[in-house]
Each structure stands twice: as structure tokens, then as C-alpha cells.
Write an enzyme that holds these catalytic residues in place. Structure first.
Site, PDB file in Angstrom:
ATOM      1  N   THR A 191       2.263   1.859  -5.159  1.00  0.00           N
ATOM      2  CA  THR A 191       1.913   0.438  -5.007  1.00  0.00           C
ATOM      3  C   THR A 191       2.005  -0.276  -6.345  1.00  0.00           C
ATOM      4  O   THR A 191       2.615  -1.349  -6.466  1.00  0.00           O
ATOM      5  CB  THR A 191       0.491   0.303  -4.436  1.00  0.00           C
ATOM      6  OG1 THR A 191       0.475   0.859  -3.123  1.00  0.00           O
ATOM      7  CG2 THR A 191       0.059  -1.149  -4.379  1.00  0.00           C
ATOM      8  N   HIS A 218       0.840  -1.205   0.000  1.00  0.00           N
ATOM      9  CA  HIS A 218       0.000   0.000   0.000  1.00  0.00           C
ATOM     10  C   HIS A 218       0.869   1.247   0.000  1.00  0.00           C
ATOM     11  O   HIS A 218       2.029   1.245   0.409  1.00  0.00           O
ATOM     12  CB  HIS A 218      -0.955   0.014   1.204  1.00  0.00           C
ATOM     13  CG  HIS A 218      -0.304   0.381   2.506  1.00  0.00           C
ATOM     14  ND1 HIS A 218      -0.103   1.683   2.906  1.00  0.00           N
ATOM     15  CD2 HIS A 218       0.190  -0.385   3.521  1.00  0.00           C
ATOM     16  CE1 HIS A 218       0.474   1.709   4.095  1.00  0.00           C
ATOM     17  NE2 HIS A 218       0.670   0.462   4.495  1.00  0.00           N
ATOM     18  N   CYS A 219       0.296   2.333  -0.494  1.00  0.00           N
ATOM     19  CA  CYS A 219       0.881   3.661  -0.358  1.00  0.00           C
ATOM     20  C   CYS A 219      -0.202   4.505   0.303  1.00  0.00           C
ATOM     21  O   CYS A 219      -0.581   4.214   1.439  1.00  0.00           O
ATOM     22  CB  CYS A 219       1.329   4.215  -1.703  1.00  0.00           C
ATOM     23  SG  CYS A 219       0.190   3.925  -3.073  1.00  0.00           S
ATOM     24  N   SER A 220      -0.720   5.498  -0.378  1.00  0.00           N
ATOM     25  CA  SER A 220      -1.852   6.241   0.169  1.00  0.00           C
ATOM     26  C   SER A 220      -3.145   5.782  -0.502  1.00  0.00           C
ATOM     27  O   SER A 220      -4.045   5.262   0.141  1.00  0.00           O
ATOM     28  CB  SER A 220      -1.658   7.744  -0.026  1.00  0.00           C
ATOM     29  OG  SER A 220      -2.711   8.469   0.572  1.00  0.00           O
ATOM     30  N   GLU A 264       2.635  10.438  -7.268  1.00  0.00           N
ATOM     31  CA  GLU A 264       2.027  10.359  -5.938  1.00  0.00           C
ATOM     32  C   GLU A 264       3.074  10.406  -4.846  1.00  0.00           C
ATOM     33  O   GLU A 264       4.073   9.735  -4.911  1.00  0.00           O
ATOM     34  CB  GLU A 264       1.246   9.044  -5.817  1.00  0.00           C
ATOM     35  CG  GLU A 264       0.628   8.876  -4.462  1.00  0.00           C
ATOM     36  CD  GLU A 264       0.148   7.463  -4.234  1.00  0.00           C
ATOM     37  OE1 GLU A 264       0.231   6.657  -5.160  1.00  0.00           O
ATOM     38  OE2 GLU A 264      -0.296   7.171  -3.122  1.00  0.00           O
TER      39      GLU A 264
END
Length: 672
Positions: free
Chosen positions: A597, A589-591, A672
Site C-alpha cells: 500500500t 489496501h494490501c494485507s 510483504e
């Protein structure tokens, strides 16, 4: 030997019983005793517990052993004792990253005039039988390395090679994961009809011709002997002593059920109510034909005594030279370089067009593709991918009770690939979490792509980790970046502290700080059952606030650490995990769970493909990931980064000496 019953599921046990019932009925008619349970498990496990396939394998194994005289081994007396002491074939004490056993046949130690096929095969099978005592080997299979370093034509025996391949592919109860032909001489490459083997999908994926630096793409250096570029000091005598103590003779060597004539041995699976579609043996007609053509072509090409002298001349004229990928030399054409590179694999899906290669590409083709496209061309390629309409629905994610569970209103989970939480039947909405399964290379559900957990979804996140049996969590963002919240602090940050979320307790068992990432060892406890599990949390902290990392080496090092931790955790889990040998899904996961991701998953999948086949397909990988997790690879710079990172990976593994991309046209764009 360890009883295999405790390692099988109820379904697997039932299929073993069905297999034994059929085999023992035939053995009874042949006045033979019943088959051992552990022996039956080996055949069933080698064919993924499919009864009809295991029956064919069992019959082929018995026929081959009878025909080649692979019984009544006497390793303490000649000629077998002398054969074993040559060390031409051995089994390493290490394994590859998937847990497969590693075997090596050293061609320059084999002299056909001094060793008969029977004795050579006895030495090979005797050692394989011992290796197959390991449950891990039965589960994860074997890798066969045919080491041709320093070998000459006088060491080559085409008929023996045919017998070894036929045995391993279809007449021995072990999963053949890979055949790696290392440093094949020019005289072996010239009649390269072995490519015919690759046309068959299963063999194409398993057989590769590699040079010494490329071998580390398939097997970690720590698992290889120093003769093959690794760090292991091989002790073949210690292995032989272990074989002697194990006393394997009598398990797989039992061919008392075999008929007196090998030609009548197909009775077993022909009598199995037509379940076998191919009644001619464990290899299909096409595979057997290709194998025969390979060996006969090699033999016919080199049956002249003068051939070796000719080859030495050719070899001097065709020394492999690594060039800058965007440069050319008059005496070495692009076609010649691609022909050499094709020794890695053959892939019928490769396609070409005037503006560059599309689909699966060899490393040389991939570099040419980048030179032709440049950054601008890759931006345009990404725009084509992004312009394609979405291929799924988001009905569950849009339900009113589920809307607050989404961090971003426009980043939702596809219905067809979403992860479902266990929930009460009268509250179906509780099964929703913003997460999707994503396939890796040759592994379904290798990853779970998810958003950075929100405080209101912390308990859902840990429920997913528990239910999916995930061992590794990959976080590619900080909790706060540019004064914006990117992800909640869903795990205890300080050592020796714990937090409770829902039905789960999370305990911080230790933190290690590296230059570009943080590794946290967590203990996850289900408070309802009071059972616990170790989970590794890896957070990458070197992604800059704007753009993408300036060098991929940090991300590649991080990716290696992720794979290392997954492999170590899987070893600890042991036989509790019975599915894919690479283990349960890695949660990434990232945000939003799409940009960084998607970048991480794309890189890992492409590296896995390069290691296994020598091919690269960034575009195809991204398109497949986006089908399972919408919008994955969020920005064009992330798409470009994946391409350049693969070049850095090739450089770090010694596959390339230099790369000239001076005209690539750098530009900055926010990711991102």
C-alpha cells in the site's frame, strides 16, 4: 447559459451574494446595471469563494479590459476575424487528467508587426470567455501552453507576454493551473530571469519549461494535438464556429462599471474595510517586479539585430544530447546538464550533501543519487527512516472493543489521521476502522491506507467507502498467498451476483481480466436510503510471493489504469463532487495496509510531483506518508523498488534514452 445556483453549496451561494452586494453598490453609484449572477460566480469560483480576493480580481479585470480595449468584439470582421483565423491561440476540445481546459498559444504564428497587442489580446480573451462558459472550466481551471516549436526571435513580443501573464495570473476570472513553455529556443533560455518568477511559490509551482517528450508528463497524449506529440487532430475552424454560436460578448465584456479613468479603478477593494492587504493590484509587489524584470531582461538581451545570428551559432554548439546517466563526456559537464534540466522548475528546498542529493531532485540529480548510493546505500537510507521514532499515538486503536478489528496487533491506526465512521453518540467505539488518511502530491486526503478487511469488518469497510464517496478501491494483494490468508473476500467475485454487509448491498456488474490485474465494476447500494453508486475495484495480482516485482512496468501500467478509472468515475459524478479536482480519496489496501500500500502511494505521489514540477523526492514522500500511516514502506526492497520504478517511468515517457546501473548490486529480500 446554465444557471450556476444548482452547482453551489449554501456557503458558496452566501459568499456570492456578499460579493454581488458590494459590487452592485459600486455599479449603482456609477449608473450601471446589476452584475449577472453567473458572472459573479465566475469571479468567486476563480478565487475559491473568498470575497476579498474576488473583489480584487473583479476590479483588476475591469481595469485591464478598459485599458487594453477588450470590449465590443466583432469576430466576423477584420482585424479580429483575421487574427482568429491565424490559429495562433486556440482552446482544445479535450482536457487534462484533472479536468482543466487546455489552451495553446503558438509562437511561430505570431508576428508583432502584423498584429497589435489589442487585437491579439482580443482574440485570446474572446475565446477564453467562451471556454469559461463551461462549469468544468470554472471549477478545474485552465492550462496555458506557450508553444515555441519552430519560433524565432522575430515572433517574440516581450511586452505582449507580460500582458498575457498579468492577465491570466491576476486579471481574469479563471484558475490558472499551469503555464507550460514548450521547446524554448536557446535565445529564450539564455536570459533565463524567468526563474525569478519561480521563486514566488504560487508561480513556481505553475510555470515549467519542458521539451516535447516531457509535455506528456503534464498532459495525456490523448488530450494533445499531433503537433505537440499527441493524437488529436485539431479543428480550429470548428472551435471558432462554436465560439460564434455561443455569442459570449456581453458577459465578461461588461465593463460599464469601470470608471472613465483606469487610474481611479482601485476604489472597489480599497473601500472594502481593509480586507485587501495588498492595495497595489492582484499581483504582489514582488511578483510584479519579477515579471517586469523578466520581460525587460529578455528585451535588453536581444534588441540587437545580430543577436539571432549569434544564437544560431550557439544553438549548433549546444545541441541537447541524452547521455547514459552514470557516464560523462568531456565536452558536456554535469553542471551543464543540470543547468539544462533546471528549465523544468526551480525549488529552493533542494539540498545537497557530499554523499548525494537530499530532498527534491531533478531527474539528472536523482539518477546521480542512485549511482552514488547503490542498493546498499538505499538500504542504509531506509534504515535511517525506519529508525525514527513514531510521531503519534494509537489510543483509540488499542481500546479493548477495537482490538479485534485490527488484522495485526502491531499495525494500528494513528489517532491524528484515522478515518472515523459515523456512529451513534452513545457508542463512540463504533467509529473505529483500521484506516488512515494519507495526503498525495498537492492533495490532502488523496488516499485512504487501510488493512485488508476481515469478515468482521466487511460492513465497516463498505460504510467507509460510502461515507468517503470513494470511487476506486486499489487492492495490491491476493486473498491468499503462500497458503496464508491475506485479505477476506469482501466483494462478490462472480459477475451478476451480490452480497449484503450491514446496511449495504454490493453487486458485481462485470469483471475484466488483464495480464497483471483484475478490474471489477461494482454497484454499492445504501439499503437505508436505496441510493446507489458505482465503484471500481482494481486488484493487482502480479506481486510475487517473495520480494518485489522484477519490473515496474506492470505496476506503472496498473497505476495508470487506476488514475484513468478515477478520472472517468469523476466525470460521471460531475458536479456532485465539489472538492479537489482529482476526486475523493482512493482506498488502497494490501494485507496490513503498509507495505505494498505504501509502495503504491509513494509511486503515485512521486509521479504526480514529477509531472507537475519535474522534481523527485522519494525519501521526503515516504517520510510524509509514514507520519500519516505508521510503518508505510515496510521493507527495504520496497523502498529501492520505488526508486527504480521512477526510472522505468522516465524511460517509458521518453525522458531518458538509456540507464546504466550495472554496479547497483542486486540482492533479494522478502517484502510483504
Amino acid at each position: 447559459m446554465e444557471d450556476m445556483s444548482c452547482h453551489l453549496t449554501p456557503r458558496e451561494e452566501q459568499t456570492v451574494k456578499e460579493f454581488m452586494e458590494i459590487v452592485n453598490d459600486l455599479r449603482l453609484r456609477r449608473n450601471a446595471g446589476p452584475l449577472q449572477w453567473n458572472t459573479a460566480v465566475k469571479f468567486m469560483m476563480a478565487r475559491k469563494f473568498e470575497v476579498h480576493r474576488a473583489l480584487a480580481l473583479y476590479e483588476a479585470h475591469e481595469i485591464t479590459r478598459f485599458k487594453e480595449g477588450l470590449v465590443r468584439f466583432d469576430p466576423q470582421n477584420n482585424p479580429l476575424k483575421k487574427e482568429l483565423e491565424t490559429g495562433k491561440f486556440t482552446v482544445l476540445p479535450t482536457r487534462d487528467s484533472t479536468g482543466a481546459a487546455i489552451t495553446i498559444f503558438t509562437a511561430n504564428k505570431h508576428f508583432p508587426l502584423n498584429s497589435s497587442h489589442q487585437v491579439t489580446l482580443q482574440g485570446l480573451v474572446y475565446q477564453l470567455d467562451v471556454a469559461l462558459h463551461s462549469v468544468d472550466t470554472q471549477r478545474c481551471g485552465i492550462i496555458f501552453i506557450y508553444n515555441m516549436i519552430g519560433s524565432k526571435y522575430v515572433n517574440f513580443d516581450y511586452e505582449l507576454c507580460q500582458k498575457i501573464l498579468s492577465l491570466l495570473k491576476g486579471a481574469y476570472p479563471a484558475r490558472l493551473k499551469k503555464v507550460l513553455i514548450v521547446a524554448a529556443p536557446m535565445w529564450f533560455k539564455a536570459p533565463f530571469k524567468i526563474l525569478r518568477l519561480f521563486v514566488r511559490e504560487k508561480l513556481r509551482e505553475r510555470v515549467s519549461m519542458v521539451n516535447l517528450p516531457q509535455l506528456s508528463l503534464h498532459i495525456p497524449r490523448g488530450s494533445l494535438p499531433w503537433e505537440l506529440g499527441g493524437i488529436l487532430r485539431l479543428d480550429h475552424n470548428a472551435w471558432l464556429l462554436h465560439c460564434l454560436k455561443t455569442n459570449s460578448n456581453g458577459d465578461l465584456c461588461d465593463i460599464s462599471s469601470i470608471p472613465t479613468s483606469p487610474s481611479s479603478g482601485m476604489i472597489l477593494y480599497q473601500s472594502y474595510e481593509g480586507m485587501m492587504q495588498n492595495g497595489n493590484g492582484p499581483l504582489s509587489d514582488g511578483e510584479m517586479e519579477d515579471l517586469g524584470e523578466l520581460t525587460s531582461s529578455v528585451h535588453e538581451k536581444h534588441n540587437c539585430e545580430e543577436r539571432e545570428k549569434e544564437v544560431e551559432v550557439v544553438k549548433k554548439q549546444n545541441q541537447d544530447t541524452m547521455l547514459s546517466p552514470c557516464s560523462t563526456r568531456a565536452d558536456i559537464s554535469v553542471e551543464d546538464k543540470l543547468r539544462d534540466a533546471s528549465s523544468l522548475t526551480s525549488n529552493p528546498e533542494r539540498d545537497s550533501s557530499k554523499d548525494g542529493k537530499k530532498g527534491n531532485m531533478l531527474l539528472e540529480e536523482f539518477i546521480q543519487h542512485l549511482c552514488q548510493k547503490g542498493r546498499k546505500g538505499l538500504y542504509e537510507e531506509y534504515a535511517e527512516i525506519k529508525s525514527k521514532p513514531l510521531e503519534g499515538t494509537f489510543n483509540i486503536a488499542k481500546l479493548k472493543p477495537n482490538q479485534p478489528k485490527n488484522r495485526y496487533s502491531d499495525v494500528l491506526s494513528y489517532d491524528h489521521s484515522r478515518v472515523k465512521l459515523t456512529c451513534p453518540a452513545d457508542q463512540p467505539s463504533l467509529d473505529y476502522i483500521n484506516a488512515n488518511y494519507v495526503d498525495g502530491f498537492q492533495q490532502e486526503k488523496a488516499f485512504i491506507s487501510t488493512q485488508g478487511p476481515l469478515p468482521k469488518t466487511f460492513s465497516d469497510f463498505w460504510q467507509m467507502v460510502w461515507e468517503q464517496k470513494s470511487l476506486v478501491i486499489v487492492m495490491t494483494t491476493r486473498t491468499i498467498e503462500r497458503s496464508r490468508g491475506k485479505c477476506g473476500q469482501y466483494w462478490p467475485k462472480q459477475e451478476e451476483t451480490s452480497v449484503n454487509y450491514g446496511d449495504f448491498n454490493i453487486f458485481n456488474n462485470g469483471v475484466e481480466h488483464f495480464k497483471d490485474f483484475i478490474l471489477t465494476s461494482l454497484v454499492l447500494t445504501d439499503l437505508k436510503t436505496e441510493t446507489c453508486r458505482e465503484v471500481v475495484h482494481l486488484q493487482f495480482i502480479s506481486w510475487p510471493d517473495y520480494g518485489v516485482p522484477h519490473s515496474a512496468l506492470a505496476m506503472l501500467t496498473f497505476r495508470d489504469k487506476v488514475r484513468e478509472q478515477q478520472a472517468q468515475a469523476l466525470l460521471v459524478l460531475g458536479t456532485e463532487w465539489k472538492d479537489h479536482p482529482r476526486g475523493p480519496p482512493i482506498i488502497v489496501h494490501c494485507s496490513a495496509g503498509i507495505g505494498r500500500t505504501g509502495t503504491f502511494i509513494t509511486l503515485d505521489s512521486c509521479i504526480q510531483q514529477l509531472e507537475a514540477t519535474g522534481m523527485i523526492d522519494v525519501r521526503g514522500t515516504v517520510e510524509k506518508i509514514r507520519f500519516q500511516r505508521a510503518h508505510s514502506i515496510q521493507m527495504p526492497d520496497q523502498y529501492v523498488f520505488c526508486h527504480l520504478a521512477l526510472l522505468e517511468y522516465a524511460l517509458s515517457r521518453g525522458l531518458l534514452q538509456d540507464i546504466d546501473l550495472s554496479g547497483f548490486d542486486d540482492s533479494d529480500s522478502e517484502s510483504e
